[in-house]
Enzyme design. Structure first.
Site, short mmCIF file in Angstrom:
data_model
loop_
_atom_site.label_atom_id
_atom_site.label_comp_id
_atom_site.label_asym_id
_atom_site.label_seq_id
_atom_site.Cartn_x
_atom_site.Cartn_y
_atom_site.Cartn_z
N THR A 1 -1.13 35.59 -44.35
CA THR A 1 -0.97 34.86 -45.61
C THR A 1 0.50 34.55 -45.79
O THR A 1 1.37 35.23 -45.23
CB THR A 1 -1.47 35.70 -46.79
OG1 THR A 1 -0.75 36.94 -46.80
CG2 THR A 1 -2.95 36.00 -46.66
N GLU B 1 -7.40 32.97 -46.89
CA GLU B 1 -8.55 33.86 -46.66
C GLU B 1 -9.89 33.13 -46.78
O GLU B 1 -10.92 33.69 -46.39
CB GLU B 1 -8.54 35.00 -47.69
CG GLU B 1 -7.41 36.00 -47.51
CD GLU B 1 -6.17 35.63 -48.32
OE1 GLU B 1 -5.93 34.43 -48.54
OE2 GLU B 1 -5.45 36.56 -48.74
N LYS C 1 1.05 36.79 -70.23
CA LYS C 1 0.24 37.39 -71.28
C LYS C 1 1.12 37.54 -72.51
O LYS C 1 1.95 38.45 -72.58
CB LYS C 1 -0.35 38.73 -70.83
CG LYS C 1 -1.66 39.02 -71.54
CD LYS C 1 -2.63 39.76 -70.63
CE LYS C 1 -4.02 39.81 -71.25
NZ LYS C 1 -4.95 40.58 -70.42
N TRP D 1 -3.56 34.59 -72.86
CA TRP D 1 -3.02 34.05 -71.62
C TRP D 1 -2.37 32.68 -71.82
O TRP D 1 -2.94 31.81 -72.49
CB TRP D 1 -4.16 33.89 -70.59
CG TRP D 1 -4.47 35.14 -69.87
CD1 TRP D 1 -3.73 36.28 -69.79
CD2 TRP D 1 -5.66 35.39 -69.09
NE1 TRP D 1 -4.35 37.22 -69.02
CE2 TRP D 1 -5.54 36.70 -68.58
CE3 TRP D 1 -6.77 34.66 -68.78
CZ2 TRP D 1 -6.51 37.28 -67.78
CZ3 TRP D 1 -7.74 35.22 -67.98
CH2 TRP D 1 -7.61 36.54 -67.48
#
Lengths: 540, 540
Positions: free
Chosen positions: A182, A329, A435, A440
Site C-alpha cells: 500500500t 487491497e 470530529k 463529523w
C-alpha cells in the site's frame, strides 16, 4: 463443468493466439519508442519463463522488480506469473530503507531493475544483503552500465539461449501473482498479494460494460495507464488489454505531463486513468501544448473525488469521466454506471452526480457500512459509517500476517454513505475526518468546495486540536495560476453553497505546493507534519 | 486475497441491495402482466429457501421444474440455487417419455409445475413413479386445478408461513446449480450440470463490454430472453440482469411472435436474443403489426449463422446484430467484437463480416481445431477442423458419466475455421457436413446462399447417398410469402455467387414447412427422416 484454474498465462495466450498483431507500444527508459504486439510479447515471456524454469524457479518462489512502465517489465509480469512465481513490484519512488523493509518482508533474492532504477538498487543493496542476484533489464544493442550489485547479470545473459518453446504449467488459481505494498497513506505500508484468481476476476470486472460505459471492442480501444504498473497492477490495464485485445501503450519512466500528452496524441489513446491531481496536470499540459486530447473518450478517475473544476475540464475535452472507488487491497469496486433514469438527466445533473458520488457498487464487491461499535447501518444515503468490503477481488490478509489474523471483511479506512440506488459516497478517510463537537466534518467535501473557487488550485484540509470543539479544520491551499492573493472571506462565502456554516475552516492558509504521496495523491500525513503543529488555530 | 466462493445468492443479494426498485416484469401463465422488482424477488426467493430448508432440502439435493418464463420460475431459480439445491429445468416441449428419461437420470423426487405444464406432468407421472411431490406454482388468488399427481401441493401451501428472514448458506462454488439436457440435435439428450462458478463466470462473460457492443449500464438496459429459461439458462439473462441491475422482462408461456412484439414495445426492451428462425418470425410479426421495435438496440443471435436477408432486416429495424457462438455445454464463447480496423468498415463490409463469421473468440474459452486424427490445425482461416473447447465455462462431463469419463476438451460437434484475427467461422455440424468425393460441402453455407434468394423463405440441406460421390446435397426449401413456384435454375445461378459449382444441390425440393427442434432450430434429424430416404437423388 470443467474446473480449469483461472491463470494469467491464459491472458497472454489468448492475446497472442487471437489478437496477435494488435500493437503494444512502449517508451524505453532512454525515451525512444518500441513497437511490438501481443504475439511477440508472448514469445518474450515464454523465453524468460523457460530460462527461469531452467534456473530452478518454480511455483511459490518470488522475484522482485524495481522498474517503470516498459515492455521489459510486462515481459517479466507474464514470464514470472506464467510459471507461478510471484512478482513483487517495488516502487522506485520510495527510499532505499522503505525498499529494504519490503524486500525483507517478502524475502525475494532476485530483483529485476532497469537503467533508471539501477542507482537506487545500489542504495538498496547497501542496506540489505537479501538480494543475491540483480538482473538488469537491458535493451538489445544498448550499452550496459558498470555495477557493483551482487550477482549482477543482464537479462540477455540471464535468458541465454532459452527457447520460446514452452508450455505454461498448471497450478492453483489462488497462487500469489503480483505483490505490492500500500502507498503508505494509511500508515505503515502493508503488502497485498494478488492471486491469479483475483486478477482474472478483477480484470473481467474492469472489462464489464457498466465499468467504463464507453468501452469499445478489441483493437478499437487503446489503453494507457498513467499510473505506474508497479502499483496495484496499473489499474489492471496490463491484464485487461490482452484479455480484450486492446492496444496497450506504456510510458516508460517518463511521467511528465507533456510527454504523456504527446504519447496520447501520437498513439491515439482512447482510455486512460489517473488520480485527480494527475488529470489536472495532464489538462494543464494539453492546454499549454494546444492538444485537444481528441482520441481520448474515457477517463477513469479514482483515488479521491474530483472537484467541480476538474469535472468541467473533462467536459471541455469531451472525455467521459468514469469514477471508480477502490484501493490497493480491492481495486475497481464501484463503476461509473449511473442509476435508473440517468439517461434523461441534463449534463449538469450528470456532473453533479459524478461530483457527489463515487460510482455504483459492482456485484463482485459486497459492502457494508458500520458505526464505531460495528453495528451495520442501512443503505439509505443518510447514515455514514466505516466502509467494509468482502469478495473474491478483496484482500483478506497482508503479507506476513499469520493465518489466524486473516479477516473476513476488509476495513477500508473510509467513511462512506451508500444510497438506495446502489451508488456510494466517500465521506472521508476515517483518520482524516474531523470530529468537531461530536459531529463529523468531511475534509474531502471541504476540499472539493474550496477547489471549485477560481482562485484556488488545490486545497487540503487537516484537523487541528481545539479546546472547545475537540477538533477543527485547517485548510491549506495553493493558488491558481495568475492569482497572487487570496480573499479568504470570499472563499468562505463561496464554500457556503456546498457545506454547512459550522464546517467552514477556521483558518485558510496559502502554501507554495501540496505534498504528494508516491502514487500522486495529496499526502495528508505530510500536511499534518508540516502544518498541524504550527497552526495558531485562530477562530475566524 | 479472500477466497469467497462465487455463489448465485450473491447476484440476487446484489440486485436487491443496490438495484432494489429496478423492474422485473413477467407475463403470468394466464397472460396477465405482473410487475415486481429485484427487492421483492429476493424476498420471495428467501421465503422459498426458508421453506425448503425447513423441509430438509440441502446442498447436493436436486429439484425439478417443468415451467415457462415466469416470476415463479425465477423465484425457484434463486430459492433453490441459493441453498445449494440443484434445479433440473425440464423442457415442456418434450414428450412425457423424454421427460421420464431425464427425471430418472437426474433422480429428482420433487418437481415444480405451472398451470400450463400440469397436464404434461400428469402424463409424466403416469410413466414414472420417481417424483413423489409435485408442487403447483399457483398465483395469489387464482383458482387451483384438481390434480391426481402424487404429493400434489401448491407452492403457497408448500411455503406456508415461512419467513423471508434467511441467511444464504456458504458452500463450494463447484456445486451444481441448474441442470439441463441438450436439445437433442446432437443425438440422445445429455445432461449438463452448470455450477455456481460457471454461471457466475458465464454471466460476467456475457456482461463484458465486447460481448454486446452496444451494452449500456444498469437500469438503462432492459433484457428479455426470447429463448426459454429452462434451456441453457435463457442466454444467462436471469443471471446477467440482476448482476448488472438491468430490468428483466419474461414472456410467460406465450412465444407467439405477436405477443413478443407487444411485450417488447410496451416494456421498452433494449436487448433480446434468439435463434435466426425466431428472429425471422419476430420481424414478420413486427411488420404485420406496424411495429418498428424501436427500443431494441441490441439483437443477440446464436444457434446457427444468419442469412443475408436476416442481416438486412436487422439493419432495417436499426438493431445491432451481435452474433455469438456457443452451445448448451459452453454458452457464449464468441462475441460480436469485430477485429482491428473494423470501425472504418462500410455497413456492407460489416454485414459481410457478420454473415461470414460467428464472432470473435472470448478469452474464457480456449479453442482448438483438429483434423480427423486429432492433429491440431493452425488458426489461419484456411484449415477447417473439429472444434474443441475447454475452460471454466465449458462442460467437462455429462450427468451420469463416471468420473473417469470426464473429458479435458469438449468436442463441440462443429467443424470450424479460426482466423488469425481471432474470429471463427462455423463451417457445419460435423454430422451434417456432406463429404462428396472426399471433399467437404457445408450445408450451412448452401442454406445461407439459398436463403438469400428472394423466392426462398428458408432452406435446409441434407446429405443423400450417391454411387459415385458417396454423398451429395439435397436441398429442401419453403417459399417466401406470395411466391407460388420455384425457378430452381435461377436459384442455382444465384447461389453460384456464394459457393463453388460442385457444391450446388443436385435437387431442390419445395416443402410446406420446415421441422424445428424444441429450441426453435431447424431440425435436421427430422429433415433426414422425412426426406432423405424418399429422395430420388436426380443429378440435375
Amino acid at each position: 463443468m470443467m474446473t480449469n484454474p483461472m491463470l494469467l498465462s491464459r491472458l497472454i495466450d489468448h492475446a497472442a493466439d487471437h489478437h496477435a498483431t494488435t500493437p503494444f507500444v512502449s517508451r524505453r527508459i532512454d525515451g525512444t519508442i518500441e513497437r511490438s504486439d501481443w504475439a511477440r510479447m508472448r514469445t518474450r515471456a515464454k523465453r524468460l519463463a523457460n530460462a527461469m524454469t531452467a534456473q530452478g524457479f518454480k511455483v511459490d518462489d518470488v522475484v522482485g522488480s524495481l522498474a517503470w512502465n516498459t515492455s521489459n517489465h510486462i515481459e517479466l509480469f507474464y514470464g514470472a506469473l506464467g510459471i507461478g512465481v510471484g512478482l513483487h513490484t517495488l516502487n522506485p519512488r520510495l527510499t532505499a530503507d522503505d525498499l529494504r523493509y519490503m524486500i525483507e518482508k517478502v524475502g525475494e533474492t532476485t530483483v529485476f531493475v532497469d537503467a533508471d532504477t539501477l542507482p537506487l538498487a545500489e542504495q538498496v543493496a547497501a542496506v540489505t544483503g537479501m538480494v543475491t542476484r540483480w538482473v538488469f533489464m537491458d535493451e538489445p544493442g544498448a550499452p550496459v552500465p558498470e555495477s557493483t550489485l551482487p550477482g549482477f547479470v543482464t537479462k540477455t545473459a540471464f535468458i541465454g539461449d532459452a527457447s520460446d518453446d514452452f508450455a505454461w504449467p498448471c497450478f492453483d488459481e489462488n497462487q500469489a501473482a503480483t505483490i505490492c505494498f500500500t502507498s503508505g497513506t494509511t500508515g505503515r505500508p502493508k503488502g497485498v498479494a494478488y492471486t491469479h484468481r483475483s486478477i482474472t476476476l478483477g480484470s473481467m470486472n474492469m472489462s464489464m460494460a457498466d465499468m467504463y460505459g464507453t468501452h469499445r471492442r478489441g483493437a478499437a480501444e487503446c489503453m494507457m495507464p498513467i499510473a505506474a504498473i508497479f502499483h496495484a497492477n496499473g489499474w489492471m490495464m496490463p491484464f485487461t488489454a490482452p484479455m480484450n485485445g486492446h492496444k496497450l501503450v506504456l510510458n516508460g519512466r517518463d511521467f511528465s505531463p507533456e510527454s504523456l500528452v504527446e504519447l496520447i496524441d501520437t498513439e491515439k489513446v482512447t482510455i486512460t486513468g489517473a488520480v485527480p491531481t494527475i488529470w489536472m496536470d495532464l489538462f494543464d499540459a494539453a492546454d499549454r501544448m494546444g492538444s485537444k486530447l481528441e482520441t481520448v473518450r474515457t477517463g477513469l478517475l479514482a483515488g479521491t473525488r474530483p472537484s467541480r473544476g476538474l469535472a468541467e475540464r473533462f467536459e471541455r475535452f469531451g472525455i467521459t469521466l468514469c469514477q471508480s472507488w477502490g484501493m490497493t487491497e480491492v481495486p475497481g469496486c464501484s463503476r461509473s454506471a449511473p442509476p435508473a433514469g440517468a439517461e434523461d438527466w441534463t449534463p449538469e445533473e450528470q456532473r453533479e452526480h459524478h461530483l457527489a458520488r463515487q460510482g455504483r457498487i459492482g456485484f463482485l464487491s459486497e459492502m457494508r457500512i458500520v458505526d464505531d461499535d460495528g453495528k451495520v447501518l442501512p443503505f439509505d444515503g443518510e447514515h455514514a459509517g466505516h466502509l467494509l468490503v468482502r469478495g473474491p477481488i478483496a484482500s483478506g490478509s497482508y503479507v506476513g500476517l499469520a493465518e489466524e489474523e486473516a479477516f473476513e471483511w476488509l476495513e477500508t479506512g473510509d467513511i462512506a454513505r451508500i444510497y438506495a440506488d446502489g451508488s456510494m459516497e466517500i465521506v472521508d478517510r476515517a483518520k482524516d475526518v474531523i470530529k468537531s463537537g461530536g459531529e463529523w466534518i468531511s475534509t474531502l467535501q471541504l476540499e472539493s468546495a474550496a477547489a471549485s473557487h477560481p482562485a484556488i488550485a488545490e486545497a487540503g484540509v487537516i484537523s487541528v486540536p481545539h479546546p472547545r470543539w475537540q477538533e477543527r479544520p485547517l485548510m491549506l491551499v495553493t493558488l491558481a495560476e495568475g492569482v497572487n492573493e487570496l480573499d479568504a472571506a470570499a472563499v468562505r462565502e463561496h464554500m457556503l453553497a456546498f457545506v454547512a456554516k459550522w464546517w467552514l475552516p477556521d483558518e485558510i492558509r496559502v502554501v507554495p505546493t501540496m505534498p504528494r504521496t508516491s502514487t500522486g495523491k495529496l499526502d495528508k500525513m505530510a500536511l499534518r507534519r508540516l502544518y498541524a503543529q504550527r497552526s495558531e488555530n485562530i477562530i475566524a
